[in-house]
Design a protein around this motif. Structure first.
Motif, PDB file in Angstrom:
ATOM      1  N   ALA A 207       0.681  -1.204   0.558  1.00 55.40           N
ATOM      2  CA  ALA A 207       0.094  -0.171   0.020  1.00 55.40           C
ATOM      3  C   ALA A 207       0.958   1.058   0.422  1.00 55.40           C
ATOM      4  O   ALA A 207       0.786   2.396  -0.843  1.00 55.40           O
ATOM      5  CB  ALA A 207      -0.664  -0.059   1.013  1.00 55.40           C
ATOM      6  N   PHE A 208       2.393   1.324   0.550  1.00 56.14           N
ATOM      7  CA  PHE A 208       3.266   1.906   0.521  1.00 56.14           C
ATOM      8  C   PHE A 208       3.484   2.295  -0.632  1.00 56.14           C
ATOM      9  O   PHE A 208       3.422   3.559  -0.598  1.00 56.14           O
ATOM     10  CB  PHE A 208       3.707   2.038   1.715  1.00 56.14           C
ATOM     11  N   GLU A 209       4.031   1.388  -0.966  1.00 54.91           N
ATOM     12  CA  GLU A 209       4.634   1.568  -2.602  1.00 54.91           C
ATOM     13  C   GLU A 209       2.914   2.201  -3.406  1.00 54.91           C
ATOM     14  O   GLU A 209       3.753   3.217  -4.069  1.00 54.91           O
ATOM     15  CB  GLU A 209       4.889  -0.263  -3.338  1.00 54.91           C
ATOM     16  N   LEU A 210       2.352   1.970  -3.422  1.00 50.78           N
ATOM     17  CA  LEU A 210       1.157   1.657  -3.963  1.00 50.78           C
ATOM     18  C   LEU A 210       1.117   3.726  -3.940  1.00 50.78           C
ATOM     19  O   LEU A 210       0.934   4.959  -5.481  1.00 50.78           O
ATOM     20  CB  LEU A 210       0.152   1.529  -4.268  1.00 50.78           C
ATOM     21  N   ALA A 211       1.189   4.272  -2.511  1.00 48.83           N
ATOM     22  CA  ALA A 211       0.787   5.769  -2.566  1.00 48.83           C
ATOM     23  C   ALA A 211       2.011   6.514  -3.109  1.00 48.83           C
ATOM     24  O   ALA A 211       1.633   7.372  -3.302  1.00 48.83           O
ATOM     25  CB  ALA A 211       0.602   5.634  -1.386  1.00 48.83           C
ATOM     26  N   ALA A 212       3.262   5.997  -3.293  1.00 53.67           N
ATOM     27  CA  ALA A 212       4.231   6.611  -3.659  1.00 53.67           C
ATOM     28  C   ALA A 212       4.752   7.204  -4.973  1.00 53.67           C
ATOM     29  O   ALA A 212       4.813   7.509  -5.463  1.00 53.67           O
ATOM     30  CB  ALA A 212       5.774   6.005  -3.214  1.00 53.67           C
ATOM     31  N   ALA A 213       3.977   5.727  -5.720  1.00 59.64           N
ATOM     32  CA  ALA A 213       3.794   6.235  -6.795  1.00 59.64           C
ATOM     33  C   ALA A 213       2.813   7.057  -7.410  1.00 59.64           C
ATOM     34  O   ALA A 213       3.082   7.843  -8.201  1.00 59.64           O
ATOM     35  CB  ALA A 213       3.448   4.902  -7.502  1.00 59.64           C
ATOM     36  N   ARG A 214       1.242   7.389  -6.371  1.00 60.15           N
ATOM     37  CA  ARG A 214       1.021   8.620  -7.005  1.00 60.15           C
ATOM     38  C   ARG A 214       1.295   9.473  -6.312  1.00 60.15           C
ATOM     39  O   ARG A 214       0.935  10.695  -7.483  1.00 60.15           O
ATOM     40  CB  ARG A 214      -0.437   8.551  -5.686  1.00 60.15           C
ATOM     41  N   ARG A 215       1.609   9.916  -5.371  1.00 60.11           N
ATOM     42  CA  ARG A 215       2.404  11.345  -5.017  1.00 60.11           C
ATOM     43  C   ARG A 215       3.927  11.406  -5.753  1.00 60.11           C
ATOM     44  O   ARG A 215       4.298  12.321  -5.786  1.00 60.11           O
ATOM     45  CB  ARG A 215       2.454  10.636  -3.668  1.00 60.11           C
ATOM     46  N   GLY A 216       4.137  10.654  -5.989  1.00 59.16           N
ATOM     47  CA  GLY A 216       5.429  10.717  -6.110  1.00 59.16           C
ATOM     48  C   GLY A 216       6.914  10.795  -5.146  1.00 59.16           C
ATOM     49  O   GLY A 216       7.734  11.141  -5.764  1.00 59.16           O
ATOM     50  N   ALA A 217       6.605  10.372  -4.598  1.00 59.18           N
ATOM     51  CA  ALA A 217       7.669  10.440  -3.233  1.00 59.18           C
ATOM     52  C   ALA A 217       7.170   9.061  -2.325  1.00 59.18           C
ATOM     53  O   ALA A 217       5.659   9.188  -2.128  1.00 59.18           O
ATOM     54  CB  ALA A 217       8.034  11.315  -3.048  1.00 59.18           C
ATOM     55  N   PRO A 218       7.882   8.610  -1.371  1.00 54.61           N
ATOM     56  CA  PRO A 218       7.464   7.925  -0.003  1.00 54.61           C
ATOM     57  C   PRO A 218       6.887   9.005   0.714  1.00 54.61           C
ATOM     58  O   PRO A 218       7.123  10.319   0.585  1.00 54.61           O
ATOM     59  CB  PRO A 218       8.223   7.377   0.650  1.00 54.61           C
ATOM     60  N   THR A 219       5.672   8.611   1.342  1.00 48.07           N
ATOM     61  CA  THR A 219       5.215   9.467   2.315  1.00 48.07           C
ATOM     62  C   THR A 219       5.589   8.942   3.859  1.00 48.07           C
ATOM     63  O   THR A 219       5.448   7.693   4.187  1.00 48.07           O
ATOM     64  CB  THR A 219       3.328   9.178   1.691  1.00 48.07           C
ATOM     65  N   PRO A 220       6.041  10.278   4.741  1.00 47.70           N
ATOM     66  CA  PRO A 220       6.196   9.716   6.141  1.00 47.70           C
ATOM     67  C   PRO A 220       5.247   9.499   6.894  1.00 47.70           C
ATOM     68  O   PRO A 220       3.801   8.902   6.079  1.00 47.70           O
ATOM     69  CB  PRO A 220       6.067  11.485   6.466  1.00 47.70           C
TER      70      PRO A 220
END
Length: 287
Positions: A207-220
């Motif tokens: 889930a974190f990987e998919l969110a990072a792909a959407r945002r263009g960067a990892p989310t803290p």
């Protein structure tokens, strides 16, 4: 002593510093029969304000099948950006073992879990491993109906892959048993079980990987928020992943929260045990 836990009425009061929501599906946005309009509206509003929503479900079916089910229940597509399912993770395991004979415990409707894979179904006596997607008849059966079968599997030391770690879910107003109930019984009698889904970390990392792909960067981690209705999977999973959680009480634990306006320390220990990540209570998800 811990302060009493109070109910927060609105999601909007909790997400000022949140970029990503990791939301459960069953019990949060629908009950298996119909969508919850307020919950769907809350997720839609969060996304309209620039947030990312990743649905994280212990469904044993792959993402396209879950999305089809959501549409049938009138859950709008724009409630979420991506979906991660236990079925997706299970499919990766099966794909890495092409042609190996497996025995499925679960209903025919879970067929999409195996679609497109090199699968060889076999009787228990000839299988190399078990994939449990659910009960054959979850309207009438419990895990105890499988004890004799599981003892036979144990005698052959068959590993089991659990494609849905949930023990129970609410279908309409009825509680039904899931694959996790069968898998836990197998584990208790000495069987080797691998669980794919919440509360285990691989599901959250995806889930974190998919969110990072959407945002263009990892989310803290401190800018993500989990939402769920199960102590065992959603709350414990958020704890394992290091993120705060909104605990929705209308789901499988609803009987424990009837008429309660706050949860004192003694009740919190009884309901939540040692699972104590930062979390807040909501009766149901609404903006």
């Amino acid at each position: 002593m811990m302060s009493p836990l109070r109910f927060t009425p609105h999601l909007r009061d909790l997400v000022h510093d949140t970029d990503v929501l990791i939301s459960d599906i069953w019990g949060v946005v629908h009950n298996g029969v119909a969508a919850f309009p307020d919950a769907c509206g809350a997720l839609q509003t969060f996304r309209k304000q620039g947030g990312i929503v990743v649905m994280l479900t212990n469904s044993p079916r792959p993402t396209p099948a879950v999305q089809e089910q959501l549409r049938e229940l009138r859950v709008p597509d724009d409630c979420y950006d991506d979906i991660v399912t236990s079925g997706d993770l299970t499919r990766h395991y099966i794909a890495a073992r092409p042609g190996e004979p497996l025995y499925q415990i679960g209903p025919d409707r879970d067929g999409p879990t195996f679609d497109g894979l090199d699968v060889s179904f076999a009787p228990l006596e000839r299988a190399d491993y078990i994939v449990c997607t659910g009960l054959f008849d979850d309207e009438t059966e419990t895990a105890e109906d499988y004890r004799e079968m599981l003892l036979k599997a144990l005698s052959r030391r068959l590993p089991m892959i659990c494609a849905n770690p949930d023990i129970i879910v609410e279908r309409g107003h009825k509680i039904i048993y899931c694959a996790g109930a069968v898998a836990e019984l197998y584990r208790e009698i000495g069987g080797d079980v691998t669980f794919y889904g919440k509360p285990h970390l691989p599901a959250y990392h995806r889930a974190f990987e998919l969110a990072a792909a959407r945002r263009g960067a990892p989310t803290p981690l401190n800018r993500m928020l989990a939402i769920g209705d199960s102590v065992r999977t959603d709350l414990a999973g958020a704890n394992n992943a290091g993120i705060a959680c909104v605990f929705v009480t209308r789901g499988i634990h609803s009987a424990d929260f009837t008429e309660a306006h706050e949860i004192d320390a003694a009740a919190a220990q009884r309901l939540f045990g040692g699972t104590r990540p930062p979390f807040v209570l909501m009766r149901d998800l609404r903006w």
